[in-house]
Design a protein around this motif. Sequence first.
Motif, PDB file in Angstrom:
ATOM      1  N   ASN A  34     -37.675  57.168  55.919  1.00  0.00           N
ATOM      2  CA  ASN A  34     -38.291  58.375  55.347  1.00  0.00           C
ATOM      3  C   ASN A  34     -39.609  58.061  54.643  1.00  0.00           C
ATOM      4  O   ASN A  34     -39.997  58.742  53.714  1.00  0.00           O
ATOM      5  N   ARG A  35     -40.310  57.050  55.110  1.00  0.00           N
ATOM      6  CA  ARG A  35     -41.567  56.670  54.480  1.00  0.00           C
ATOM      7  C   ARG A  35     -42.745  57.388  55.137  1.00  0.00           C
ATOM      8  O   ARG A  35     -42.716  57.715  56.312  1.00  0.00           O
ATOM      9  N   MET A  73     -34.261  59.693  57.764  1.00  0.00           N
ATOM     10  CA  MET A  73     -33.056  58.942  57.418  1.00  0.00           C
ATOM     11  C   MET A  73     -31.869  59.483  58.200  1.00  0.00           C
ATOM     12  O   MET A  73     -31.952  60.530  58.825  1.00  0.00           O
ATOM     13  N   VAL A  83     -38.143  63.989  58.087  1.00  0.00           N
ATOM     14  CA  VAL A  83     -39.128  64.041  57.006  1.00  0.00           C
ATOM     15  C   VAL A  83     -39.819  65.404  57.069  1.00  0.00           C
ATOM     16  O   VAL A  83     -40.202  65.861  58.141  1.00  0.00           O
ATOM     17  N   TYR A 111     -45.334  55.581  50.724  1.00  0.00           N
ATOM     18  CA  TYR A 111     -44.401  56.244  49.813  1.00  0.00           C
ATOM     19  C   TYR A 111     -43.148  56.649  50.567  1.00  0.00           C
ATOM     20  O   TYR A 111     -43.182  56.850  51.782  1.00  0.00           O
ATOM     21  N   GLN A 112     -42.048  56.831  49.840  1.00  0.00           N
ATOM     22  CA  GLN A 112     -40.897  57.516  50.415  1.00  0.00           C
ATOM     23  C   GLN A 112     -41.201  59.007  50.315  1.00  0.00           C
ATOM     24  O   GLN A 112     -41.898  59.450  49.392  1.00  0.00           O
ATOM     25  N   ASP A 113     -40.706  59.790  51.259  1.00  0.00           N
ATOM     26  CA  ASP A 113     -41.053  61.213  51.279  1.00  0.00           C
ATOM     27  C   ASP A 113     -40.673  61.934  49.993  1.00  0.00           C
ATOM     28  O   ASP A 113     -41.369  62.842  49.551  1.00  0.00           O
ATOM     29  N   ASN A 114     -39.606  61.523  49.345  1.00  0.00           N
ATOM     30  CA  ASN A 114     -39.187  62.206  48.116  1.00  0.00           C
ATOM     31  C   ASN A 114     -40.025  61.807  46.904  1.00  0.00           C
ATOM     32  O   ASN A 114     -39.889  62.396  45.848  1.00  0.00           O
ATOM     33  N   ASP A 115     -40.948  60.830  47.048  1.00  0.00           N
ATOM     34  CA  ASP A 115     -41.872  60.479  45.978  1.00  0.00           C
ATOM     35  C   ASP A 115     -43.094  61.388  45.953  1.00  0.00           C
ATOM     36  O   ASP A 115     -43.772  61.498  44.945  1.00  0.00           O
TER      37      ASP A 115
END
Length: 121
Positions: A34-35, A73, A83, A111-115
């Motif tokens: 998920n980056r 993910m 994503v 980044y991870q998508d949730n960041d």
Amino acid sequence: DCNPEPSRLTPAVRDHNPSKMARNLVGKFMPLFNRVLVQKAAIETKTATGLLLPESAQKALNQGTIVAVGPGMRTPEGNKIPVELKVGDEVLLPEYGGQKVKIGEEDFVLYQDNDILGVMK
């Protein structure tokens, strides 16, 4: 076209487009899971009136452009969680975090998508 209307972006992002070389380089790179790979907006070195800013007065921008997106993910059951971001999205970034990477001569942040804090509309 994936890019939002230029008039709705801040001046630093309005003029920011990933370079052609950057698009070619990241075409050979795909983030895992998920980056997302982000090219940060350039730091303003001049005022609106054309005065050069000293380095101490330049502010780092927390905006950038998504240039590559991972596949997402999987849940423990094997279901794919895609994503939500896509290439070309103008995003708001956290002040700290991310993994700095250099591809060719270009600097990016992974980044991870949730960041990612949000997408500029």
